[in-house]
Scaffold this motif. Structure first.
Motif, PDB file in Angstrom:
ATOM      1  N   HIS A 129      77.608  69.387 -45.703  1.00 50.56           N
ATOM      2  CA  HIS A 129      78.059  69.171 -46.926  1.00 50.56           C
ATOM      3  C   HIS A 129      79.364  70.165 -47.192  1.00 50.56           C
ATOM      4  O   HIS A 129      78.916  71.555 -47.576  1.00 50.56           O
ATOM      5  CB  HIS A 129      76.825  69.197 -47.956  1.00 50.56           C
ATOM      6  N   GLY A 137      83.188  70.776 -49.415  1.00 43.62           N
ATOM      7  CA  GLY A 137      83.887  70.235 -50.284  1.00 43.62           C
ATOM      8  C   GLY A 137      83.331  70.029 -51.976  1.00 43.62           C
ATOM      9  O   GLY A 137      81.934  70.167 -52.001  1.00 43.62           O
ATOM     10  N   VAL A 138      84.147  69.720 -52.835  1.00 39.98           N
ATOM     11  CA  VAL A 138      83.623  69.648 -54.325  1.00 39.98           C
ATOM     12  C   VAL A 138      84.572  68.250 -54.690  1.00 39.98           C
ATOM     13  O   VAL A 138      85.757  68.071 -54.295  1.00 39.98           O
ATOM     14  CB  VAL A 138      83.807  70.525 -55.122  1.00 39.98           C
ATOM     15  N   VAL A 139      83.989  67.593 -55.771  1.00 39.92           N
ATOM     16  CA  VAL A 139      84.682  66.506 -56.373  1.00 39.92           C
ATOM     17  C   VAL A 139      85.447  67.284 -57.307  1.00 39.92           C
ATOM     18  O   VAL A 139      85.025  67.475 -58.399  1.00 39.92           O
ATOM     19  CB  VAL A 139      83.508  65.616 -56.656  1.00 39.92           C
ATOM     20  N   GLU A 180      84.770  65.594 -51.511  1.00 35.96           N
ATOM     21  CA  GLU A 180      83.379  66.068 -51.087  1.00 35.96           C
ATOM     22  C   GLU A 180      83.162  65.281 -49.751  1.00 35.96           C
ATOM     23  O   GLU A 180      83.264  63.918 -49.648  1.00 35.96           O
ATOM     24  CB  GLU A 180      82.234  65.905 -52.187  1.00 35.96           C
ATOM     25  N   ARG A 194      88.892  68.409 -44.724  1.00 34.36           N
ATOM     26  CA  ARG A 194      87.584  68.523 -44.870  1.00 34.36           C
ATOM     27  C   ARG A 194      86.560  67.788 -44.017  1.00 34.36           C
ATOM     28  O   ARG A 194      85.530  68.196 -43.433  1.00 34.36           O
ATOM     29  CB  ARG A 194      87.107  67.698 -46.326  1.00 34.36           C
TER      30      ARG A 194
END
Length: 101
Positions: free
Chosen positions: A19, A21-23, A29, A87
């Protein structure tokens, strides 16, 4: 919100979940899980409509080199193709670690 689905053949095993990244604005993500099937299945959720061909080209380039059997969810918030590639590579690297993320 647009949802795109892609599939690519795979010959390599993914050992762990990842998992990264981020939104958030200009980012995305990536959730990557091992699959028992010999394919990579990618679901992209994005608020940017009309970029199907761009997504296809970026993912095709990545999975031509990294043919891992995985179920992948991408939650996009306007990331550029370069960020998408980074990513995905980051998620693949994290999945190769023995630590649980």
């Amino acid at each position: 919100m647009e949802m795109l689905t892609f599939e690519y053949p795979a010959t390599k095993t993914l050992h762990n979940r990842a998992h990264v990244g981020v939104v958030g604005s200009g980012d995305l993500e990536v959730l990557m899980e091992p699959s028992k099937e010999s394919r990579a299945k990618i679901i992209v959720r994005t608020g940017c409509t009309g970029f199907n061909e761009t997504w296809r080209l970026v993912l095709e380039r990545f999975f031509t080199v990294h043919d891992v059997a995985a179920n992948i969810t991408v939650n996009d918030f306007g990331a550029t193709p370069g960020v998408v590639s980074l990513r995905l590579a980051q998620a693949l690297e994290v999945s190769q670690n023995d630590e649980n993320y």
